[in-house]
Design a protein around this motif. Structure first.
Motif, PDB file in Angstrom:
ATOM      1  N   SER A  21      -9.879  -1.299  -7.738  1.00 29.05           N
ATOM      2  CA  SER A  21      -9.760  -0.465  -6.782  1.00 29.05           C
ATOM      3  C   SER A  21      -8.463   0.033  -6.568  1.00 29.05           C
ATOM      4  N   TYR A  22      -7.170  -0.572  -6.345  1.00 34.38           N
ATOM      5  CA  TYR A  22      -5.987  -0.993  -6.736  1.00 34.38           C
ATOM      6  C   TYR A  22      -5.743   0.165  -7.549  1.00 34.38           C
ATOM      7  N   THR A  23      -6.059  -0.056  -8.960  1.00 33.75           N
ATOM      8  CA  THR A  23      -5.635   1.108  -9.656  1.00 33.75           C
ATOM      9  C   THR A  23      -6.423   2.788  -9.300  1.00 33.75           C
ATOM     10  N   PHE A  68     -10.418   3.118  -2.076  1.00 37.87           N
ATOM     11  CA  PHE A  68     -10.470   1.272  -2.079  1.00 37.87           C
ATOM     12  C   PHE A  68     -11.456   0.212  -1.565  1.00 37.87           C
ATOM     13  N   PHE A 100       0.702  -1.357  -0.020  1.00 37.33           N
ATOM     14  CA  PHE A 100      -0.292   0.387  -0.456  1.00 37.33           C
ATOM     15  C   PHE A 100       0.338   1.378  -0.075  1.00 37.33           C
ATOM     16  N   LEU A 120     -10.175  -6.173  -7.892  1.00 36.19           N
ATOM     17  CA  LEU A 120      -8.875  -5.737  -7.088  1.00 36.19           C
ATOM     18  C   LEU A 120      -7.800  -4.673  -7.717  1.00 36.19           C
ATOM     19  N   PHE A 145      -4.486   3.883  -6.527  1.00 33.20           N
ATOM     20  CA  PHE A 145      -3.259   4.248  -6.724  1.00 33.20           C
ATOM     21  C   PHE A 145      -3.203   6.000  -7.713  1.00 33.20           C
ATOM     22  N   ALA A 178     -12.647  -2.485  -3.780  1.00 33.74           N
ATOM     23  CA  ALA A 178     -12.452  -3.274  -3.278  1.00 33.74           C
ATOM     24  C   ALA A 178     -13.640  -4.917  -3.104  1.00 33.74           C
ATOM     25  N   LEU A 208      -0.111   3.764  -2.343  1.00 28.59           N
ATOM     26  CA  LEU A 208      -0.772   4.550  -2.162  1.00 28.59           C
ATOM     27  C   LEU A 208      -1.282   5.638  -1.088  1.00 28.59           C
ATOM     28  N   THR A 228      -7.804  -3.099   6.255  1.00 29.19           N
ATOM     29  CA  THR A 228      -8.830  -4.010   5.124  1.00 29.19           C
ATOM     30  C   THR A 228      -8.342  -5.433   4.563  1.00 29.19           C
TER      31      THR A 228
END
Ligand code: GDP
Ligand code: MG
Length: 714
Positions: free
Chosen positions: A652-654, A617, A557, A649, A657, A621, A560, A571
């Protein structure tokens, strides 16, 4: 076997409301079609030996979607003892279309002429005795939401139960048609014993599923085909249309002289007046945004901050009082810690948000029951259609504002398999009630003065659904015909206090039960993990088991902006229930002891952009385990399930970010609000470029171009 009553009727005719009245249960009622997708069972309050089954809404016994098949199969195969046909009296003609088909079966039918209160209020009149005579079945006037006519309905049920039933009259249609129907009945008389009349009409309609279900041999099948062809020749039309025609003609005859409508229909009805504004081409979306913002503003900002402070104080005092009491009775230190910091700290951190949620659910229930929510599906359909998505996908998403579990199941109303799959994957992006405490906690700690932050999660959810929808629709896996979306807009209604209360209570109850079970258990486990090290010695938090677990995944993370072990474990614990994220932070940051809890929460993030990224996120997620398992069940294959989870996943991560990186890069030092808005604008530019790329790619093959306004030459 007990005596079984099936409730059948058009979507949104009041079946579930009646079911609740008859059985004393509190099933989910919503003012839009497609709320009940599975059958629900209960027992009559006064006569427990009689079972009642609430079926999903159907317009006819020719099913297209999985939940319509549930209804038809139940009626035809399980052969309930009585069908109560709930007729929405304000839509009499269309509702009778189903009634006629129910009257083709051998099952006794009692018609409940529901919403009679609306008819009376309009000053209209339906002669129920004549209707009963014309249909050949008892007709009872009811108003399910006001509890009117329930006793009379029960009386009719008991009457039928007391004596053997013989259908006195089927719905007989056009004389020419009846000639074919009786022939068809003769053809199948050797193979079906029940519901012969119904089967005969269905076979003339050339219904393949019914045909396959009764295993006609080749000879009989050929005979039937001859009949169908002769019928089509005689009426000079196809069999579907012929049957629809003869039914509607029959309905016209049934209704002749018994329905006195208000003659003065020139004046616009209230619904029409409201819809002129609420669904106006230009105003609809801004109104929708304002309504959503207001809902969040009232529940999170105004009432919210007040109740949160009050309850926060209460739980702190409660923990202190419990602490001194435990001291007095010489409780071991660890037990005192577990109770005060673990249980009261964790569960208390979540319960603090109950008033906010109750108000949120109250307002959402009001929007649903009044009929506004179904307009939102209609409005979103206009937006979605541009991108090849159906507005029907939006209905499960509306349900998702409460909880993703029924929302994912709700996707069954979508006929098209690819669209259904896509809806299941995208629905969890809409924030469920359990995520509200997270937004309220972090929004309140990091952006205390910005009322748009919490509602922006809603818009972020919808926005992501649209963007991902476009992306997926452009892949071979999800490309397909545009499914037509025909949605009937129910009339606006002043919701009944009881209805709203049931709604609100059902949703809040889940939340409170979860606090007492999953979150309670998780809080105990988290407290142990946060107080002890791997050799089970009490240590400082940063040397605890939880910290060491968190530190393994925390580096993931870092890009992020929240690469600390506290956020990392939060999380993870969120998968048991999303509220656990709040409970975990409560325990880890010492919710009970610290006065500056909010400051500690804010300090977890590198800057406000990272905090906003964390909220996004959590929003995007994969959902909690309960919803994940329903996703698996509804997707029906491991391949699709893996795809869905991976997709969520990655998205949410992108998203987190980009929000953190772009936000920090451009606005570090700027106000928190400017970073939120500008990030969204930048994201829009990005997306525009992506769409543009897709557009050009498609246009190499212009004949198949998905964009109707394409100007490229093939
Ligand atoms: P279902 O889809 O057939 O199960 O319908 P619901 O039971 O969910 O009800 C649909 C909507 O109609 C809800 O908003 C109910 O409050 C409302 N409703 C149900 N029965 C009546 C009635 O008799 N009169 C009025 N005015 N509203 C009703
Ligand atoms: Mg229902």
């Amino acid at each position: 076997m007990s005596f079984v009553i099936a409730l059948a009727g058009n979507p949104n005719s009041g079946k579930t409301t009646l079911f609740n009245e008859l059985t004393g249960s509190t099933q989910y009622v919503g003012n839009w079609p497609g709320v009940t997708v599975e059958k629900k069972e209960g027992r009559l309050t006064k006569y427990r030996e009689i079972a009642v089954v609430d079926l999903p809404g159907i317009y006819s016994l020719s099913p297209y979607t999985p939940e319509e098949i549930i209804s038809r199969d139940f009626i035809i195969k399980q052969q309930p003892d009585i069908i109560i046909n709930i007729i929405d009296a304000t839509n009499l003609e269309r509702n009778l279309y189903l009634t006629l088909q129910l009257l083709e079966t051998d099952i006794p039918v009692v018609a409940a002429l529901n919403m009679i209160d609306v008819i009376k209020k309009r000053g209209e009149y339906i002669d129920k005795d004549k209707l009963s005579q014309n249909l050949g079945c008892p007709v009872v006037e009811t108003s399910a939401s006001k509890g009117i006519g329930i006793d009379k309905l029960t009386e009719e049920i008991l009457k039928i139960k007391a004596q053997p039933f013989i259908r006195k009259k089927y719905a007989y249609y056009d004389r020419r048609f009846e000639y074919f129907a009786s022939d068809a009945e003769k053809i199948i008389s050797g193979i079906v014993s029940n519901n012969k009349r119904w089967y005969a009409v269905k076979l003339l309609e050339n219904d393949q599923i019914v045909k396959n279900s009764i295993k006609l041999d080749e000879c009989l099948s050929a005979k039937l085909m001859q009949k169908v062809q002769a019928l089509e020749k005689q009426f000079d039309d196809d069999c579907d249309s012929i049957i629809a025609d003869v039914r509607y003609n029959y309905i016209a005859a049934v209704l002749k002289g018994i329905y006195i409508k208000k003659t003065d229909r020139k004046a616009l009805s209230v619904t029409e007046k409201i819809d002129r504004i609420a669904t106006n081409k230009w105003l609809a979306l801004p109104i929708f945004f304002i309504v959503l913002w207001a809902v969040y503003y009232i529940s999170v900002q105004t009432v919210g901050s007040f109740t949160v402070n009050a309850l926060d104080g209460f739980f702190k005092n409660f923990a202190a009082a419990a602490g001194s009491l435990l001291n007095k009775i010489n409780t071991a230190n660890w037990l005192k810690g577990l109770i005060c910091e673990g249980i009261i700290g964790g569960v208390g951190a979540v319960l603090v948000f109950v008033p906010q949620l109750v108000i949120l659910f109250l307002l959402l229930s009001f929007l649903e029951d009044s009929g506004y929510m179904s307009r939102i599906a209609f409005i979103m359909d206009r937006v979605f259609r541009h991108f090849g998505l159906s507005g029907k996908s939006f209905i499960p998403m509306l349900i998702g504002t409460g909880c993703s579990v029924p929302a994912i199941t709700g996707a069954r109303t979508i006929e098209n398999k690819k669209d259904r799959r896509m809806t299941i994957i995208l629905t969890p992006f809409i924030p469920c009630g359990a995520k509200l405490p997270i937004f309220a906690l972090i929004g309140g700690a990091v952006f205390p003065d910005y009322s748009l932050v919490a509602p922006s999660m809603y818009f972020m959810g919808i926005f992501t659904v649209i963007i991902c929808g476009i992306m997926l629709k452009n892949t071979r896996m999800f490309k397909g015909e545009d499914a037509p979306f025909v949605m009937e807009l129910p009339e606006y209604r002043m919701p009944s206090a009881k209805g709203i209360f049931i709604h609100m209570w059902e949703r809040s109850k889940d939340f409170i039960i979860k606090a007492g079970t999953v979150i309670f258990a998780a809080s105990c486990i988290i407290w142990v993990l946060v107080k002890f090290n791997w050799s089970f010695e009490m240590v400082q938090t940063k040397h605890s088991m939880l910290a060491s677990i968190g530190k393994i995944i925390a580096p993931l993370f870092l890009p992020l902006g929240f690469g600390n072990w506290q956020c990392a474990v939060a999380t993870l614990t969120g998968y048991a229930a999303k509220e656990n994220i709040v409970a975990t932070l409560g325990i880890v940051l010492g919710h009970q002891k610290e006065a500056d809890f909010a400051a500690k929460v804010a300090a977890l993030f590198d800057n406000p952009a990272a905090a906003y990224g964390f909220m996004v996120f959590v929003l995007l997620a994969p959902p909690c385990f309960a919803a994940i398992s329903v996703m698996k069940r509804e997707l029906g294959s491991l391949k699709w399930f893996t795809f869905a989870i991976t997709f969520q996943l990655v998205i949410s991560y992108t998203a987190a970010f980009f929000i953190y990186q772009i936000g920090s890069l451009f606005f570090y030092g700027g106000t928190a609000m400017s970073s939120v808005i500008l990030t969204l604008l930048l994201a829009l530019v990005f997306i525009y470029i992506i769409i543009y790329m897709f557009k050009n790619k498609n246009c190499k093959n212009c004949a198949k171009c998905a964009y109707k306004k394409c100007t490229h030459k093939s």
